[in-house]
Design an enzyme around this catalytic site. Structure first.
Site, short mmCIF file in Angstrom:
data_model
loop_
_atom_site.label_atom_id
_atom_site.label_comp_id
_atom_site.label_asym_id
_atom_site.label_seq_id
_atom_site.Cartn_x
_atom_site.Cartn_y
_atom_site.Cartn_z
N ASN A 214 0.67 -1.33 -0.19
CA ASN A 214 0.17 0.02 -0.07
C ASN A 214 1.16 1.28 -0.41
O ASN A 214 1.96 1.66 0.07
CB ASN A 214 -0.88 0.01 1.30
N ASP A 283 -3.67 -6.55 5.76
CA ASP A 283 -4.36 -7.58 6.41
C ASP A 283 -4.12 -9.08 5.43
O ASP A 283 -4.92 -9.81 6.00
CB ASP A 283 -6.17 -6.98 5.86
N LYS A 293 10.44 -15.86 -10.92
CA LYS A 293 9.41 -14.63 -11.36
C LYS A 293 7.77 -16.05 -11.68
O LYS A 293 8.64 -16.93 -12.75
CB LYS A 293 9.97 -13.92 -12.02
N PHE A 327 -4.33 3.00 15.26
CA PHE A 327 -4.18 4.40 14.17
C PHE A 327 -5.53 3.79 13.49
O PHE A 327 -6.05 2.79 12.87
CB PHE A 327 -3.10 4.26 13.27
N LYS A 341 -12.42 0.28 17.02
CA LYS A 341 -11.28 -0.01 17.02
C LYS A 341 -11.03 0.31 18.13
O LYS A 341 -10.07 -0.72 19.17
CB LYS A 341 -10.71 0.06 16.27
N LYS A 345 -10.18 -3.56 20.11
CA LYS A 345 -8.23 -3.95 19.90
C LYS A 345 -7.92 -4.13 21.12
O LYS A 345 -6.73 -3.54 21.27
CB LYS A 345 -7.45 -3.31 19.13
N1 CTP Z 1 -3.24 -2.74 12.46
C1 CTP Z 1 -1.96 -3.73 13.22
N2 CTP Z 1 -2.42 -5.22 12.10
C2 CTP Z 1 -3.26 -5.64 11.15
C3 CTP Z 1 -3.76 -4.39 11.25
C4 CTP Z 1 -4.06 -3.56 11.57
O1 CTP Z 1 -1.76 -3.85 13.59
N3 CTP Z 1 -2.32 -6.37 10.66
C5 CTP Z 1 -2.59 -2.03 12.96
C6 CTP Z 1 -2.40 -1.14 12.61
O2 CTP Z 1 -1.56 0.20 12.64
C7 CTP Z 1 -3.19 0.37 13.07
C8 CTP Z 1 -4.87 -0.01 13.49
O3 CTP Z 1 -4.33 -1.57 13.56
O4 CTP Z 1 -3.51 1.34 14.47
C9 CTP Z 1 -5.65 -0.38 11.54
O5 CTP Z 1 -6.71 -1.20 12.14
P1 CTP Z 1 -8.08 -1.19 11.04
O6 CTP Z 1 -7.92 -0.36 10.82
O7 CTP Z 1 -8.37 -2.52 11.90
O8 CTP Z 1 -6.67 -1.87 10.15
P2 CTP Z 1 -7.94 -1.94 9.25
O9 CTP Z 1 -7.07 -2.96 8.61
O10 CTP Z 1 -7.84 -0.64 8.07
O11 CTP Z 1 -9.65 -2.44 9.10
P3 CTP Z 1 -10.77 -2.19 8.10
O12 CTP Z 1 -10.18 -2.57 6.34
O13 CTP Z 1 -11.34 -3.05 9.40
O14 CTP Z 1 -10.98 -0.71 8.77
#
Ligand code: CTP
Length: 407
Positions: A214, A283, A293, A327, A341, A345
């Site tokens: 990303n 994620d 490759k 965040f 969140k 969390k």
């Molecule tokens: N985070 C993490 N590990 C992951 C995903 C997120 O530690 N696999 C942490 C990020 O560093 C940030 C926060 O969790 O502090 C963001 O969470 P979240 O928004 O739930 O992640 P998204 O993947 O953006 O969730 P969603 O798609 O449900 O909004």
């Protein structure tokens, strides 16, 4: 920050520039010294026409720097030792010319050279003619300095040396003192804390040349790591791939994938007082990694993905008294999702922003965030990521104090 001086006494380096208000720097010196602060004066050549270095030398009982070519006595590179000694660097009065030089990063005398080299917060108290104060160039220069984290103590209105009446008169001493006291109190408020910061994206490889990732630049996390270190914390920064250099005095661990980030975070978590998770962790990762490759003629129609662990959620499950700050990058219902969140969390604070606003958030230098915790929601003004990092470090300091009281 100074590592070579007695840290039981805080040091203000006081920069004085060439302006009629220079004599007020003597009063400021006395006020600072009455509070037990060590003052080291740095003057531009122009300032010496308004107030004598001997006056400052006598008041401060310290050598006064007026030239890059001074004999600095104990230190071979005077501007660097001064820059390191400063817990706060105050420039009062600051002329339009010196403000312009600071904004450009010029370093052509001992004051501007020291200011460029210091890690300490700059507290700038301008004093000048009203027209110069209102000039577009001065406005832009001050905004540049604010965005970089400088604190500007706005001048007041009144009679000026040139006979004009208007804005531009050096701020009252007490306003400058308040700003200095505040910055001194923040300068070491994270001492003896171990802060773990995650930053940047993660890359999840498909084959040796392709990955899922990303656009996170890592700027916010790096700015937070740097700010916490400046304020005395021991900082571990676990960073995904970024174009940024390792921040000063921060133990930086470079990783690529979410699984590597999780392992590095777990290693440092044990003795961390706080975790600030700014990383945009992927994620998902491809279920299969091809060590060769994948040729385009043989590319599959789809790539099967599996979920990555949620690193922060895992810490939330295991935490006893570690402060956790997460965040949330959202495009709608920002506050509502942030609060979800916070709960799901087990966090102490969520810093949320709307990434659908053009120019803010991902990649850029500016951001606008809201802070969501169990007390409520606060909106911070749009600001540079460095200024936001400072507000987050303020929140961290508050949360750690609250935790200490609970324990
Ligand atoms: N985070 C993490 N590990 C992951 C995903 C997120 O530690 N696999 C942490 C990020 O560093 C940030 C926060 O969790 O502090 C963001 O969470 P979240 O928004 O739930 O992640 P998204 O993947 O953006 O969730 P969603 O798609 O449900 O909004």
């Amino acid at each position: 920050m100074g590592s070579t001086h007695d840290t039981s006494v805080q040091t203000v380096v006081l920069g004085i520039t060439g302006c009629i208000a220079a004599y007020k720097a003597c009063e400021l010196t006395r006020a600072l010294m009455r509070e037990g602060i060590r003052v080291k004066a740095v003057m531009t050549e122009a300032a010496t026409h308004f107030v004598g270095p001997l006056t400052l030398r006598t008041l401060t009982d310290q050598p006064v720097a007026v030239s890059l070519w001074d004999d600095p006595g104990s230190s071979p590179v005077h501007h660097i030792s001064l820059a390191e000694e400063a817990d706060v660097f105050v420039i009062a009065p600051a002329t339009a010319n010196v403000i312009a030089k600071l904004a450009q990063g010029r370093a052509d005398d001992i004051l501007t050279t020291t200011a460029l080299a210091t890690e300490a917060t700059l507290v700038i108290a301008p004093a000048m003619n009203t027209h110069m104060w209102r000039a577009e160039a001065t406005r832009a220069n001050l905004q540049t300095l604010r965005d970089r984290g400088a604190v500007i103590v706005e001048p007041e209105s009144g009679e000026l040396a040139c006979g004009d009446v208007g804005e531009g008169r050096l701020a009252p001493l007490e306003d400058i003192m308040d700003a200095v006291r505040y910055e001194l109190s923040r300068s070491l408020d994270l001492s003896d804390r171990h802060v773990l910061v995650t930053a940047g994206p993660t890359y999840e490889p498909i084959d040796p040349v392709r990955f899922i990732g990303n656009a996170s630049s890592g700027k916010t996390g790096y700015a937070i790591a740097e700010e916490c270190a400046r304020r005395g914390a021991r900082v571990t920064l676990v960073s995904g791939p970024t174009a940024l250099s390792d921040p000063f005095e921060v133990d930086t661990v470079r990783v690529t994938t979410a699984l590597e980030m999780q392992a590095a975070v777990r290693r440092a978590f044990g003795d961390a007082d706080a975790v600030i998770a700014t990383a945009a962790v992927s994620d998902f990762r491809p279920e299969v990694f091809s060590s060769d490759k994948v040729k385009k003629g043989e590319a599959p129609d789809s790539v099967r993905l599996v979920r990555n662990p949620d690193i922060l959620e895992g810490l939330g499950e295991d935490k006893i008294d570690t402060v956790l700050i997460g965040f949330a990058a959202e495009t709608q219902d920002v506050e509502q999702y942030a609060r979800l969140k916070l709960e799901s969390k087990n966090l102490d604070l969520v810093v949320a922003n709307d990434v659908s606003v053009p120019g803010l958030g991902f990649g850029g230098d500016m951001n606008k965030v809201i802070l969501v915790d169990r007390h409520g929601t606060r909106e911070l003004p749009t600001a540079s990521k460095r200024v936001i990092a400072r507000s987050i470090a303020d929140e961290l300091s508050r949360l750690l104090c609250e935790r200490d009281i609970r324990l």
